[in-house]
Design a protein around this motif. Sequence first.
Motif, PDB file in Angstrom:
ATOM      1  N   ASN A   1       0.809  -1.220   0.000  1.00 47.05           N
ATOM      2  CA  ASN A   1       0.000   0.000   0.000  1.00 47.05           C
ATOM      3  C   ASN A   1       0.840   1.266   0.000  1.00 47.05           C
ATOM      4  N   ALA A   2       2.163   1.119   0.147  1.00 50.15           N
ATOM      5  CA  ALA A   2       3.122   2.226   0.016  1.00 50.15           C
ATOM      6  C   ALA A   2       2.954   3.322   1.056  1.00 50.15           C
ATOM      7  N   ALA A   3       2.290   3.033   2.167  1.00 51.04           N
ATOM      8  CA  ALA A   3       2.158   4.030   3.225  1.00 51.04           C
ATOM      9  C   ALA A   3       3.514   4.322   3.855  1.00 51.04           C
ATOM     10  N   GLY A   4       3.684   5.532   4.345  1.00 47.48           N
ATOM     11  CA  GLY A   4       4.945   5.938   4.940  1.00 47.48           C
ATOM     12  C   GLY A   4       4.953   5.789   6.446  1.00 47.48           C
ATOM     13  N   VAL A   5       6.120   5.456   6.984  1.00 42.63           N
ATOM     14  CA  VAL A   5       6.308   5.274   8.417  1.00 42.63           C
ATOM     15  C   VAL A   5       7.616   5.952   8.803  1.00 42.63           C
ATOM     16  N   VAL A   6       7.693   6.470  10.027  1.00 46.12           N
ATOM     17  CA  VAL A   6       8.934   7.010  10.569  1.00 46.12           C
ATOM     18  C   VAL A   6       9.237   6.238  11.852  1.00 46.12           C
ATOM     19  N   THR A   7      10.368   5.511  11.870  1.00 44.06           N
ATOM     20  CA  THR A   7      10.731   4.682  13.011  1.00 44.06           C
ATOM     21  C   THR A   7      12.073   5.145  13.565  1.00 44.06           C
ATOM     22  N   PRO A   8      12.194   5.314  14.885  1.00 44.20           N
ATOM     23  CA  PRO A   8      13.450   5.818  15.450  1.00 44.20           C
ATOM     24  C   PRO A   8      14.575   4.792  15.421  1.00 44.20           C
ATOM     25  N   SER A   9      15.780   5.294  15.398  1.00 40.15           N
ATOM     26  CA  SER A   9      16.974   4.454  15.493  1.00 40.15           C
ATOM     27  C   SER A   9      18.022   5.206  16.301  1.00 40.15           C
ATOM     28  N   ARG A  10      18.620   4.519  17.269  1.00 47.03           N
ATOM     29  CA  ARG A  10      19.706   5.125  18.050  1.00 47.03           C
ATOM     30  C   ARG A  10      21.019   4.869  17.319  1.00 47.03           C
ATOM     31  N   ILE A  11      21.703   5.952  16.989  1.00 50.31           N
ATOM     32  CA  ILE A  11      22.915   5.880  16.170  1.00 50.31           C
ATOM     33  C   ILE A  11      24.112   6.331  16.999  1.00 50.31           C
ATOM     34  N   PRO A  12      25.048   5.417  17.320  1.00 46.99           N
ATOM     35  CA  PRO A  12      26.236   5.812  18.079  1.00 46.99           C
ATOM     36  C   PRO A  12      27.212   6.586  17.202  1.00 46.99           C
ATOM     37  N   LEU A  13      28.010   7.431  17.831  1.00 50.48           N
ATOM     38  CA  LEU A  13      28.972   8.260  17.125  1.00 50.48           C
ATOM     39  C   LEU A  13      30.391   7.925  17.556  1.00 50.48           C
ATOM     40  N   ALA A  14      31.329   8.113  16.646  1.00 49.90           N
ATOM     41  CA  ALA A  14      32.729   7.862  16.958  1.00 49.90           C
ATOM     42  C   ALA A  14      33.331   8.977  17.791  1.00 49.90           C
ATOM     43  N   ALA A  15      32.869  10.188  17.581  1.00 46.13           N
ATOM     44  CA  ALA A  15      33.362  11.354  18.318  1.00 46.13           C
ATOM     45  C   ALA A  15      32.178  12.058  18.963  1.00 46.13           C
ATOM     46  N   PRO A  16      32.396  12.826  20.029  1.00 46.94           N
ATOM     47  CA  PRO A  16      31.281  13.553  20.652  1.00 46.94           C
ATOM     48  C   PRO A  16      30.551  14.427  19.630  1.00 46.94           C
ATOM     49  N   LEU A  17      29.240  14.463  19.736  1.00 45.17           N
ATOM     50  CA  LEU A  17      28.451  15.277  18.815  1.00 45.17           C
ATOM     51  C   LEU A  17      28.839  16.744  18.921  1.00 45.17           C
ATOM     52  N   ALA A  18      29.086  17.210  20.145  1.00 44.76           N
ATOM     53  CA  ALA A  18      29.452  18.610  20.379  1.00 44.76           C
ATOM     54  C   ALA A  18      28.418  19.509  19.699  1.00 44.76           C
ATOM     55  N   THR A  19      28.881  20.418  18.861  1.00 45.99           N
ATOM     56  CA  THR A  19      27.954  21.351  18.217  1.00 45.99           C
ATOM     57  C   THR A  19      27.793  21.074  16.723  1.00 45.99           C
ATOM     58  N   ARG A  20      28.066  19.849  16.298  1.00 51.26           N
ATOM     59  CA  ARG A  20      27.862  19.521  14.884  1.00 51.26           C
ATOM     60  C   ARG A  20      26.364  19.387  14.584  1.00 51.26           C
ATOM     61  N   PRO A  21      25.924  19.880  13.422  1.00 53.48           N
ATOM     62  CA  PRO A  21      24.524  19.676  13.039  1.00 53.48           C
ATOM     63  C   PRO A  21      24.312  18.256  12.525  1.00 53.48           C
ATOM     64  N   ILE A  22      23.093  17.750  12.699  1.00 57.83           N
ATOM     65  CA  ILE A  22      22.709  16.461  12.145  1.00 57.83           C
ATOM     66  C   ILE A  22      21.962  16.717  10.840  1.00 57.83           C
ATOM     67  N   VAL A  23      22.390  16.059   9.772  1.00 52.72           N
ATOM     68  CA  VAL A  23      21.913  16.347   8.421  1.00 52.72           C
ATOM     69  C   VAL A  23      21.252  15.099   7.831  1.00 52.72           C
ATOM     70  N   ASP A  24      20.145  15.299   7.118  1.00 52.38           N
ATOM     71  CA  ASP A  24      19.449  14.210   6.440  1.00 52.38           C
ATOM     72  C   ASP A  24      20.185  13.816   5.166  1.00 52.38           C
ATOM     73  N   VAL A  25      20.396  12.520   4.975  1.00 58.32           N
ATOM     74  CA  VAL A  25      21.118  12.042   3.798  1.00 58.32           C
ATOM     75  C   VAL A  25      20.333  12.299   2.512  1.00 58.32           C
ATOM     76  N   GLY A  26      18.993  12.349   2.588  1.00 66.64           N
ATOM     77  CA  GLY A  26      18.196  12.494   1.378  1.00 66.64           C
ATOM     78  C   GLY A  26      18.211  13.886   0.789  1.00 66.64           C
ATOM     79  N   LEU A  27      17.798  14.882   1.565  1.00 68.47           N
ATOM     80  CA  LEU A  27      17.731  16.260   1.086  1.00 68.47           C
ATOM     81  C   LEU A  27      18.961  17.082   1.436  1.00 68.47           C
ATOM     82  N   GLY A  28      19.809  16.561   2.322  1.00 65.89           N
ATOM     83  CA  GLY A  28      20.991  17.318   2.705  1.00 65.89           C
ATOM     84  C   GLY A  28      20.671  18.522   3.558  1.00 65.89           C
ATOM     85  N   GLN A  29      19.595  18.466   4.352  1.00 65.89           N
ATOM     86  CA  GLN A  29      19.191  19.581   5.190  1.00 65.89           C
ATOM     87  C   GLN A  29      19.383  19.241   6.671  1.00 65.89           C
ATOM     88  N   VAL A  30      19.588  20.295   7.457  1.00 62.86           N
ATOM     89  CA  VAL A  30      19.712  20.108   8.910  1.00 62.86           C
ATOM     90  C   VAL A  30      18.369  19.647   9.449  1.00 62.86           C
TER      91      VAL A  30
END
Length: 309
Positions: free
Chosen positions: A274-303
């Motif tokens: 039926n092609a319905a859309g869903v948004v499911t959370p995922s916990r993503i570990p980082l190699a370095a502290p996030l600090a003040t880096r923005p998180i960006v979407d891979v699809g649109l390239g937006q913060v």
Amino acid sequence: MAVVLALAACGATPVTPGGVGTSAAGDSPATAPARARGVDAADGPTSIPFEATSSSAFEARAKQAVDRMRSSGAAAAYATSLVLLSSRVVETGYPTDDLKTAFSSYAFRAGPTLTGAARAGVVTTVDGVRHPVELMSARDTLAGVVRLGIGCAGTSGGACPVITRATLGTLTLSTSRGRALVPVWQFWADGLSTPYQVVAATEASLPDLPMKPLFDAYPADVLSAGYARRDGDRAVVAGIMHGTCDTDLVSYVLETPDLVVVGGDTAGFTGACNAAGVVTPSRIPLAAPLATRPIVDVGLGQVLGEHFA
């Protein structure tokens, strides 16, 4: 939930995700784990597992997002200045369809009694830092919004609300320095039960992030993220967007010294859906502290913001 902030460094060297390999801090190389077993959307998962070794398609798209963030000036602006991430117009709902249509079309006008002078103001971030900004008059703020739409002349005789008064208030909005109290003009017209609110700060003193989204096609197995938030110093939670029939869902990350790009991957599906859309959370570990880096979407390239919009 707090929106993450941006950092200064603009190096091009990726940081190996999830603490695997050599981190930005010079950690010793580690053995990459076996591929995580993804989850199928049909099973109704409450979370999506993280996979440290991302696909070549994800890597390629993530690098495009990094390049666009940098070439547009968004990465530098995020790192070095206070910029607005939320919309400049904040709507809170309308009691009638006519009012909704008029305001969504910017088909309204300032009445003769509308007042509200330009003045100095401040944006106050959650850590208590006060950033001086210049505020426009109520009329100039309204004029800046009206020019975006069709105006009353384009309504073919439809409703054209008259803004009769404005009060100066504040809203908690997203900025490159986290959630902040931002001055807004609260506009009132006959029939409104809640105000139509617009950021009062000039674009020179509180600019929008100079984003240029990626709109070109990318492989269908690469999944965008709809929101993201900090989860401690070395992890983020991202909402991975997928269909109800997708299989083998996993999340990925590409880290650089100035950016964190998140998204996911699917093995697709066979047969009808039926092609319905869903948004499911995922916990993503980082190699370095996030600090003040923005998180960006891979699809649109937006913060990404902290809520799915």
